[in-house]
Scaffold this active site. Structure first.
Site, PDB file in Angstrom:
ATOM      1  N   GLU A  85      -0.175  10.565   3.945  1.00  7.71           N
ATOM      2  CA  GLU A  85      -0.788  11.084   5.116  1.00  7.71           C
ATOM      3  C   GLU A  85      -1.840  11.816   5.110  1.00  7.71           C
ATOM      4  OE1 GLU A  85       1.511  13.578   8.539  1.00  7.71           O
ATOM      5  OE2 GLU A  85       1.656  14.260   6.569  1.00  7.71           O
ATOM      6  N   CYS A  86      -2.967  11.318   6.117  1.00  7.79           N
ATOM      7  CA  CYS A  86      -3.983  12.130   6.112  1.00  7.79           C
ATOM      8  C   CYS A  86      -4.353  12.286   7.702  1.00  7.79           C
ATOM      9  CB  CYS A  86      -5.293  11.532   5.595  1.00  7.79           C
ATOM     10  SG  CYS A  86      -6.828  12.199   5.852  1.00  7.79           S
ATOM     11  N   GLU A 112       0.365  15.332   2.725  1.00  4.49           N
ATOM     12  CA  GLU A 112      -1.131  15.626   3.261  1.00  4.49           C
ATOM     13  C   GLU A 112      -1.960  16.198   2.364  1.00  4.49           C
ATOM     14  OE1 GLU A 112      -4.207  15.648   6.002  1.00  4.49           O
ATOM     15  OE2 GLU A 112      -1.994  15.203   6.826  1.00  4.49           O
ATOM     16  N   GLY A 113      -3.199  16.067   2.271  1.00  9.19           N
ATOM     17  CA  GLY A 113      -4.117  16.839   1.414  1.00  9.19           C
ATOM     18  C   GLY A 113      -3.620  16.616  -0.106  1.00  9.19           C
ATOM     19  N   ARG A 114      -3.394  15.334  -0.508  1.00 11.96           N
ATOM     20  CA  ARG A 114      -3.091  15.191  -2.036  1.00 11.96           C
ATOM     21  C   ARG A 114      -1.974  16.099  -2.291  1.00 11.96           C
ATOM     22  NH1 ARG A 114      -8.491  14.781  -2.899  1.00 11.96           N
ATOM     23  NH2 ARG A 114      -8.577  16.426  -4.180  1.00 11.96           N
ATOM     24  N   THR A 162      -4.928  -0.551  -4.121  1.00  7.63           N
ATOM     25  CA  THR A 162      -5.369   0.761  -4.212  1.00  7.63           C
ATOM     26  C   THR A 162      -6.700   0.685  -5.390  1.00  7.63           C
ATOM     27  OG1 THR A 162      -4.675   2.971  -5.266  1.00  7.63           O
ATOM     28  CG2 THR A 162      -3.928   0.963  -6.490  1.00  7.63           C
ATOM     29  N   ARG A 201       0.449  14.721  -5.486  1.00 11.65           N
ATOM     30  CA  ARG A 201       1.409  13.824  -4.924  1.00 11.65           C
ATOM     31  C   ARG A 201       2.547  13.482  -5.533  1.00 11.65           C
ATOM     32  NH1 ARG A 201      -3.277   9.938  -2.831  1.00 11.65           N
ATOM     33  NH2 ARG A 201      -4.225  10.602  -4.876  1.00 11.65           N
ATOM     34  N   ARG A 213       0.854  -1.338   0.046  1.00  7.79           N
ATOM     35  CA  ARG A 213       0.043  -0.010   0.109  1.00  7.79           C
ATOM     36  C   ARG A 213       0.784   1.369  -0.055  1.00  7.79           C
ATOM     37  NH1 ARG A 213      -4.439   2.806  -1.081  1.00  7.79           N
ATOM     38  NH2 ARG A 213      -4.914   4.569   0.249  1.00  7.79           N
ATOM     39  N   CYS A 265     -13.287  11.283   4.424  1.00 10.76           N
ATOM     40  CA  CYS A 265     -12.877  10.657   3.435  1.00 10.76           C
ATOM     41  C   CYS A 265     -12.698   9.012   3.902  1.00 10.76           C
ATOM     42  CB  CYS A 265     -11.218  11.092   3.213  1.00 10.76           C
ATOM     43  SG  CYS A 265     -10.429  10.774   4.859  1.00 10.76           S
ATOM     44  N   ASP A 298      -4.571  17.066  -7.763  1.00 14.31           N
ATOM     45  CA  ASP A 298      -3.487  16.175  -7.006  1.00 14.31           C
ATOM     46  C   ASP A 298      -1.934  16.477  -7.264  1.00 14.31           C
ATOM     47  OD1 ASP A 298      -2.479  13.831  -5.977  1.00 14.31           O
ATOM     48  OD2 ASP A 298      -3.781  12.577  -6.839  1.00 14.31           O
TER      49      ASP A 298
END
Length: 201
Positions: free
Chosen positions: A53-54, A92-94, A149, A128, A49, A65, A126
């Site tokens: 971070e969230c 964090e936060g995409r 995913t 990321r 995986r 979410c 996004d």
């Protein structure tokens, strides 16, 4: 990007005992970790995986979410298999950061969806980055993965960085009345597959 391995230790959890490995981006100073269990450097595909971070979902149990339930489900599946790895990336936060994510939440409260909120703040949907995954997996001796995913674009991003993804394994969990719109937006605008079946890639 340049990433250094820093340290590793035991990490007993309610799902079982993992090893936790710390890495640092030497350019930005950003820190990432990997959780591993069992033998993962034998050349066989590893259940994996890649989780960004969230804090709100992973730490506070937010129902806005599906992040927290996905992380827990991944840990549980790896523990059940007694073999696997989770890359926990500090984006964090995409990729927009915690404070901006809360600003995006406020825009969502006013009617924007998760993509529109990021765009109204001047960000892409996004941001990321997955370049660090190659170095982290190489250090752990992982050469190919079965990726947990719902996001085919994540599969493509990892493959673009030289990671062999043998299979996409759906991770459908955490659906609730508070995140119905969020989940629909991820499907409609971000290409997530909900629900889905394992597929060869």
């Amino acid at each position: 990007m340049s990433f250094d391995f820093v340290a590793a230790s035991r990490l007993p959890t309610r799902f079982g005992e993992f090893s936790i490995h710390a890495f640092e981006d030497t350019e930005s100073g950003k820190e990432h970790v990997a959780l591993s269990m069992g033998v993962i450097d034998d050349g066989e595909a590893v259940l994996a995986r890649v989780h960004s971070e969230c804090l709100t979902g992973d730490g506070f149990g937010s129902l806005r979410c599906d992040c927290g339930p996905q992380l827990e489900a991944a840990m549980r599946q790896i523990a059940d298999a007694r073999r696997g790895v989770i890359l926990y990336l500090r984006q964090e936060g995409r990729g927009i950061g915690l404070v901006n994510k809360i600003r995006a939440y406020a825009l969502q409260d006013a009617g924007a969806d998760t993509v529109e909120a990021n765009e109204q703040l001047g960000f892409d949907a996004d941001l990321r980055e997955y370049a660090m995954c190659e170095d982290m997996l190489r250090h752990l001796g992982v050469c190919k993965v079965r990726l947990l995913t719902n996001n085919p674009k994540k599969v493509e991003a990892l493959q673009a960085h030289g990671i062999v993804v043998e299979e996409r394994v759906p991770l459908i969990t955490g659906l609730n009345p508070y995140n119905e719109g969020y989940m629909q937006t991820k499907t409609d605008k971000m290409g997530h597959m909900l629900p889905g079946e394992p597929d060869e890639v």
